[in-house]
Design a protein around this motif. Structure first.
Motif: not given
Ligand code: RP5
Length: 150
Positions: A15-19, A137-139
């Motif tokens: 999920x994290x990689x996909x995000x 952006x995730x951070x």
């Protein structure tokens, strides 16, 4: 991952990689139950464009170490709490590689799976500006989601 039963934990890496817009090829491969599948997967991994291998396994978790022995790609290990020993067995099996074949080892369970994906993203971000931007952006989103007061 070493078993389909590990997917509940390892889906967090997926999920994290996909995000982050990073493709991944999620497989069930056991170092001891499907050893031929492991060697076949790693034999052409680099040629298929794979840049890092995340291995999640529980119990006597030798998957990451054996995988690392078969490839020059970075191998990231996620110990899984799937045995009566509560994941300590998997942690020690994964982290305590004898010198010469490294496995970058993360925490036990879901947070380890998440961090392995983020670390893989950080590796890719060195050469891929798009991944770097999405990681930043995730951070930012993570910081913004933390309330200043409870
Ligand atoms: C390991 O053995 C797997 O990674 C899994 O965590 C553990 C137990 O596997 P199952 O018996 O649930 O398939 O190889």
């Amino acid at each position: 991952m070493g078993s389909k039963n590990d997917y509940e934990i390892m889906r967090k890496a997926e999920e994290t990689l996909t995000e982050l817009g990073i493709g991944c090829d999620t497989r069930v491969i056991s170092a001891h139950r499907t050893p031929a599948r492991l060697t076949a997967f790693l034999a052409d991994a680099e040629a298929r464009g794979i840049e890092a291998v995340i291995c999640g396994a529980g119990g006597a978790a030798h998957l990451a170490g054996v995988a690392a022995a078969h490839t020059l790609l970075p191998v990231l290990g996620v110990p899984i709490d799937s045995s009566p020993l509560g994941g300590l067995d998997a942690l020690l099996s994964t982290v305590q590689m004898p010198g010469g074949i490294p496995v970058a080892t993360f925490g036990v369970g879901r947070s380890g799976a998440q961090n392995a994906a983020l670390f893989a993203a950080a590796i890719l971000a060195r050469k891929d500006a798009g991944v770097r931007e999405r990681l930043a952006k995730y951070r930012e989103a993570q910081s913004a989601a933390v309330p200043e007061r409870p």
